[in-house]
Design a protein around this motif. Structure first.
Motif, PDB file in Angstrom:
ATOM      1  N   ALA A   1       0.789  -1.203   0.055  1.00  0.00           N
ATOM      2  CA  ALA A   1      -0.103   0.129  -0.026  1.00  0.00           C
ATOM      3  C   ALA A   1       1.031   1.023  -0.119  1.00  0.00           C
ATOM      4  O   ALA A   1       0.552   2.400  -0.606  1.00  0.00           O
ATOM      5  N   ASP A   2       1.893   1.218   0.748  1.00  0.00           N
ATOM      6  CA  ASP A   2       2.915   2.513   0.733  1.00  0.00           C
ATOM      7  C   ASP A   2       3.382   2.771  -0.640  1.00  0.00           C
ATOM      8  O   ASP A   2       3.559   3.772  -0.933  1.00  0.00           O
ATOM      9  N   GLY A   3       3.867   1.655  -1.395  1.00  0.00           N
ATOM     10  CA  GLY A   3       4.427   1.782  -2.519  1.00  0.00           C
ATOM     11  C   GLY A   3       3.532   2.238  -3.493  1.00  0.00           C
ATOM     12  O   GLY A   3       3.598   3.128  -4.377  1.00  0.00           O
ATOM     13  N   ASP A   4       2.163   1.784  -3.445  1.00  0.00           N
ATOM     14  CA  ASP A   4       1.122   2.258  -4.347  1.00  0.00           C
ATOM     15  C   ASP A   4       0.763   3.599  -3.935  1.00  0.00           C
ATOM     16  O   ASP A   4       0.324   4.400  -5.055  1.00  0.00           O
ATOM     17  N   LEU A   5       0.546   4.074  -2.726  1.00  0.00           N
ATOM     18  CA  LEU A   5       0.313   5.468  -2.110  1.00  0.00           C
ATOM     19  C   LEU A   5       1.385   6.308  -2.836  1.00  0.00           C
ATOM     20  O   LEU A   5       0.958   7.583  -3.184  1.00  0.00           O
ATOM     21  N   ALA A   6       2.593   6.325  -2.766  1.00  0.00           N
ATOM     22  CA  ALA A   6       3.438   6.865  -3.457  1.00  0.00           C
ATOM     23  C   ALA A   6       3.514   7.199  -4.816  1.00  0.00           C
ATOM     24  O   ALA A   6       3.503   8.250  -5.489  1.00  0.00           O
ATOM     25  N   ARG A   7       3.023   6.051  -5.574  1.00  0.00           N
ATOM     26  CA  ARG A   7       2.853   6.287  -7.004  1.00  0.00           C
ATOM     27  C   ARG A   7       1.578   6.945  -7.325  1.00  0.00           C
ATOM     28  O   ARG A   7       1.370   7.816  -8.374  1.00  0.00           O
ATOM     29  N   ALA A   8       0.548   6.691  -6.586  1.00  0.00           N
ATOM     30  CA  ALA A   8      -0.854   7.110  -6.790  1.00  0.00           C
ATOM     31  C   ALA A   8      -0.712   8.989  -6.729  1.00  0.00           C
ATOM     32  O   ALA A   8      -1.278   9.635  -7.371  1.00  0.00           O
ATOM     33  N   ARG A   9       0.159   9.218  -5.700  1.00  0.00           N
ATOM     34  CA  ARG A   9       0.185  10.720  -5.422  1.00  0.00           C
ATOM     35  C   ARG A   9       1.167  11.275  -6.702  1.00  0.00           C
ATOM     36  O   ARG A   9       1.044  12.538  -6.943  1.00  0.00           O
ATOM     37  N   ASP A  10       1.791  10.576  -7.171  1.00  0.00           N
ATOM     38  CA  ASP A  10       2.548  11.000  -8.435  1.00  0.00           C
ATOM     39  C   ASP A  10       1.484  10.887  -9.557  1.00  0.00           C
ATOM     40  O   ASP A  10       2.047  11.272 -10.750  1.00  0.00           O
ATOM     41  N   GLY A  11       0.249  10.515  -9.381  1.00  0.00           N
ATOM     42  CA  GLY A  11      -0.531  10.594 -10.528  1.00  0.00           C
ATOM     43  C   GLY A  11      -0.734   9.262 -11.254  1.00  0.00           C
ATOM     44  O   GLY A  11      -1.329   9.200 -12.329  1.00  0.00           O
ATOM     45  N   ASP A  12      -0.383   8.196 -10.883  1.00  0.00           N
ATOM     46  CA  ASP A  12      -0.455   7.083 -11.097  1.00  0.00           C
ATOM     47  C   ASP A  12      -1.903   6.167 -10.958  1.00  0.00           C
ATOM     48  O   ASP A  12      -1.999   5.886  -9.607  1.00  0.00           O
ATOM     49  N   GLU A  13      -2.897   6.476 -11.769  1.00  0.00           N
ATOM     50  CA  GLU A  13      -4.245   6.149 -11.650  1.00  0.00           C
ATOM     51  C   GLU A  13      -4.529   4.460 -11.389  1.00  0.00           C
ATOM     52  O   GLU A  13      -5.285   4.160 -10.456  1.00  0.00           O
ATOM     53  N   ALA A  14      -3.694   3.604 -11.911  1.00  0.00           N
ATOM     54  CA  ALA A  14      -3.602   2.251 -11.848  1.00  0.00           C
ATOM     55  C   ALA A  14      -3.452   2.117 -10.222  1.00  0.00           C
ATOM     56  O   ALA A  14      -3.807   1.117  -9.672  1.00  0.00           O
ATOM     57  N   ALA A  15      -2.300   2.620  -9.904  1.00  0.00           N
ATOM     58  CA  ALA A  15      -1.750   2.450  -8.375  1.00  0.00           C
ATOM     59  C   ALA A  15      -2.910   2.743  -7.592  1.00  0.00           C
ATOM     60  O   ALA A  15      -3.162   1.957  -6.385  1.00  0.00           O
ATOM     61  N   PHE A  16      -3.600   3.700  -7.750  1.00  0.00           N
ATOM     62  CA  PHE A  16      -4.900   4.177  -6.752  1.00  0.00           C
ATOM     63  C   PHE A  16      -5.847   3.230  -6.912  1.00  0.00           C
ATOM     64  O   PHE A  16      -6.442   2.708  -5.958  1.00  0.00           O
ATOM     65  N   THR A  17      -6.216   2.714  -8.157  1.00  0.00           N
ATOM     66  CA  THR A  17      -7.107   1.812  -8.234  1.00  0.00           C
ATOM     67  C   THR A  17      -6.651   0.214  -7.349  1.00  0.00           C
ATOM     68  O   THR A  17      -7.547  -0.132  -6.776  1.00  0.00           O
ATOM     69  N   ARG A  18      -5.451   0.178  -7.544  1.00  0.00           N
ATOM     70  CA  ARG A  18      -4.790  -1.145  -6.678  1.00  0.00           C
ATOM     71  C   ARG A  18      -5.013  -0.799  -5.201  1.00  0.00           C
ATOM     72  O   ARG A  18      -5.329  -1.539  -4.141  1.00  0.00           O
ATOM     73  N   LEU A  19      -4.748   0.475  -4.615  1.00  0.00           N
ATOM     74  CA  LEU A  19      -4.748   0.888  -3.452  1.00  0.00           C
ATOM     75  C   LEU A  19      -6.262   0.759  -2.919  1.00  0.00           C
ATOM     76  O   LEU A  19      -6.264   0.100  -1.724  1.00  0.00           O
ATOM     77  N   VAL A  20      -7.238   1.104  -3.519  1.00  0.00           N
ATOM     78  CA  VAL A  20      -8.523   1.260  -3.052  1.00  0.00           C
ATOM     79  C   VAL A  20      -9.432  -0.012  -3.312  1.00  0.00           C
ATOM     80  O   VAL A  20     -10.355  -0.256  -2.744  1.00  0.00           O
ATOM     81  N   ARG A  21      -8.852  -0.986  -3.938  1.00  0.00           N
ATOM     82  CA  ARG A  21      -9.579  -2.086  -4.525  1.00  0.00           C
ATOM     83  C   ARG A  21     -10.150  -2.996  -3.371  1.00  0.00           C
ATOM     84  O   ARG A  21     -11.408  -3.158  -3.136  1.00  0.00           O
ATOM     85  N   PRO A  22      -9.165  -3.264  -2.190  1.00  0.00           N
ATOM     86  CA  PRO A  22      -9.474  -4.090  -1.192  1.00  0.00           C
ATOM     87  C   PRO A  22     -10.512  -3.552  -0.379  1.00  0.00           C
ATOM     88  O   PRO A  22     -11.483  -4.160   0.489  1.00  0.00           O
ATOM     89  N   LEU A  23     -10.833  -2.099  -0.360  1.00  0.00           N
ATOM     90  CA  LEU A  23     -11.895  -1.650   0.611  1.00  0.00           C
ATOM     91  C   LEU A  23     -12.891  -1.363  -0.063  1.00  0.00           C
ATOM     92  O   LEU A  23     -13.984  -0.761   0.658  1.00  0.00           O
ATOM     93  N   ARG A  24     -13.030  -1.329  -1.491  1.00  0.00           N
ATOM     94  CA  ARG A  24     -14.513  -1.045  -1.931  1.00  0.00           C
ATOM     95  C   ARG A  24     -15.596  -1.759  -1.615  1.00  0.00           C
ATOM     96  O   ARG A  24     -16.795  -0.991  -1.321  1.00  0.00           O
ATOM     97  N   PRO A  25     -15.502  -3.035  -1.244  1.00  0.00           N
ATOM     98  CA  PRO A  25     -16.813  -3.724  -0.790  1.00  0.00           C
ATOM     99  C   PRO A  25     -17.253  -3.242   0.821  1.00  0.00           C
ATOM    100  O   PRO A  25     -18.548  -2.820   0.661  1.00  0.00           O
ATOM    101  N   GLU A  26     -16.556  -2.971   1.519  1.00  0.00           N
ATOM    102  CA  GLU A  26     -16.781  -2.280   2.960  1.00  0.00           C
ATOM    103  C   GLU A  26     -17.115  -0.760   2.793  1.00  0.00           C
ATOM    104  O   GLU A  26     -18.194  -0.481   3.502  1.00  0.00           O
ATOM    105  N   LEU A  27     -16.622  -0.129   2.000  1.00  0.00           N
ATOM    106  CA  LEU A  27     -16.991   1.269   1.714  1.00  0.00           C
ATOM    107  C   LEU A  27     -18.305   1.280   0.990  1.00  0.00           C
ATOM    108  O   LEU A  27     -19.408   2.233   1.289  1.00  0.00           O
ATOM    109  N   HIS A  28     -18.556   0.351  -0.058  1.00  0.00           N
ATOM    110  CA  HIS A  28     -19.741   0.317  -0.427  1.00  0.00           C
ATOM    111  C   HIS A  28     -21.059  -0.100   0.377  1.00  0.00           C
ATOM    112  O   HIS A  28     -22.143   0.393   0.337  1.00  0.00           O
ATOM    113  N   ALA A  29     -20.824  -0.928   1.209  1.00  0.00           N
ATOM    114  CA  ALA A  29     -21.672  -1.507   2.265  1.00  0.00           C
ATOM    115  C   ALA A  29     -22.049  -0.157   3.249  1.00  0.00           C
ATOM    116  O   ALA A  29     -23.417  -0.065   3.740  1.00  0.00           O
ATOM    117  N   HIS A  30     -21.130   0.463   3.403  1.00  0.00           N
ATOM    118  CA  HIS A  30     -21.060   1.654   4.558  1.00  0.00           C
ATOM    119  C   HIS A  30     -22.095   2.789   3.686  1.00  0.00           C
ATOM    120  O   HIS A  30     -22.853   3.265   4.309  1.00  0.00           O
TER     121      HIS A  30
END
Length: 351
Positions: free
Chosen positions: A10-39
């Motif tokens: 996650a730390d590696g993807d976070l750094a890449r996402a901050r640099d504008g890597d949309e694929a890294a952001f997608t990987r970062l949030v993917r595991p959390l999507r089901p619980e966020l959707h339920a919320h």
């Protein structure tokens, strides 16, 4: 509650996402999507609104990622962003309701009465967790999205609803919630106290025991099959035998609903068992409860069209609440077809 992903990755993807890597952001949030959707569903009472809120929240998170300073976990920050997106949507669309919120129950079957109410924001069913969730995840989601609980939540103002869910369901502290909501811990504790009082008034008999209720439990499945097959066969006695004396049956978007064995039996005999030529069904799960996807057709061997996702609430191995959410629009979220094809033989009920 622990993080749902590897901190190192996650730390590696976070750094890449901050640099504008949309694929890294997608990987970062993917595991959390089901619980966020339920919320989002708990906050809004609608799968479609939950979809919209989560999409908006993730867009906000992507655009604001540079402002995430790491003072909290990424998961906590995403819950804050998602909660605010839900509050904004709830303010514009209003609370979701069930027929019980509109007026008293009907004592006899309403056959030719008022049709669907299109100007009411109705509560909708929520598909159960998928097979990829672990046992703990399935239990947690089941308890947190039960129909009675979500319906009661809709009576809370947005800030109280958010505070209650973040504290009671998700396990955030009052201080964490205060930071998320940009308020004080005292205000959060006050909102929690008010929310608990309202919830106790709106759902005084809300059963929070860890009893088997999912369609995977053999006895629960037997009851659901008994109910569905009784409707399919037109067997009023078998259907009524499965109900508690104080059973309720509602059918949003129809405003009429029924309470008590006499009224529910009269409705069952007068409408689904008499006026609908042929039923078929598929067992499913909704809101952590047994559910049946019903299809109706002009004859047993003919195609059957999607009719309702019917959620069953059980008490002491009988059905105490029946909520039939009418409309083919509910079926896609359950991975179910809008039409069951014609068959050459009958009696399998689509099972």
């Amino acid at each position: 509650m622990g993080e749902a992903f590897s901190p190192t990755a996650a730390d590696g993807d976070l750094a890449r996402a901050r640099d504008g890597d949309e694929a890294a952001f997608t990987r970062l949030v993917r595991p959390l999507r089901p619980e966020l959707h339920a919320h989002c569903y708990r906050m809004l009472g609608s799968v479609h609104d939950a979809d919209d809120a989560l999409q908006d929240a993730l867009l906000r998170a992507w655009r604001g990622l540079a402002r995430f300073e790491g003072r909290s976990s990424l998961r906590t920050w995403l819950y804050a962003v998602t909660t605010h997106a839900c509050l904004d949507l709830a303010e514009s669309r209003g609370r979701r309701m069930l027929p019980m919120d509109l007026g008293p129950s009907s004592e006899r079957a309403v056959v030719d009465g008022q049709g669907p109410l299109g100007d009411v924001a109705w509560l909708g069913p929520y598909p159960d967790a998928g097979p990829t969730d672990g046992p703990a995840g399935r239990y947690e989601r089941r308890e947190a999205v039960e129909l009675a609980f979500v319906a009661a939540l809709q009576h809370l103002p947005g800030n109280q609803r958010a505070a209650l869910l973040l504290f009671e369901v998700l396990g955030f502290s009052a201080a964490e919630i205060a930071a998320m909501m940009k308020t004080s811990s005292a205000s959060v504790n006050s909102a929690l106290a008010r929310a608990r009082r309202i919830l106790a008034e709106k759902a005084p008999s809300l059963d929070r025991q860890r009893a088997p209720r999912t369609i995977g439990d053999p006895r629960v499945r037997e009851i659901a099959v008994g109910f569905a097959s009784a409707l399919e066969r037109g067997d009023a006695d078998a259907l009524i035998a499965l109900l508690t004396d104080d059973v309720t049956w509602s059918m949003p978007p129809l405003p009429h609903w029924y309470r008590g064995i006499a009224a529910v039996a009269d409705f069952a005999v007068q409408v689904p068992l008499t006026r609908c030529p042929s039923w078929r069904y598929v067992l499913t799960g909704a809101n952590g409860q047994p559910a049946v996807a019903f299809y109706v057709g002009e004859g047993a061997a003919l195609p059957h069209a999607a009719w309702s996702i019917t959620v069953l609430t059980l008490r002491d191995e009988r059905i105490c609440e029946i909520a039939s959410f009418l409309g083919a629009e509910h079926f896609a979220g359950f991975g179910l077809p809008a039409v069951l094809p014609a068959v050459r033989t009958t009696g399998d009920g689509g099972r």
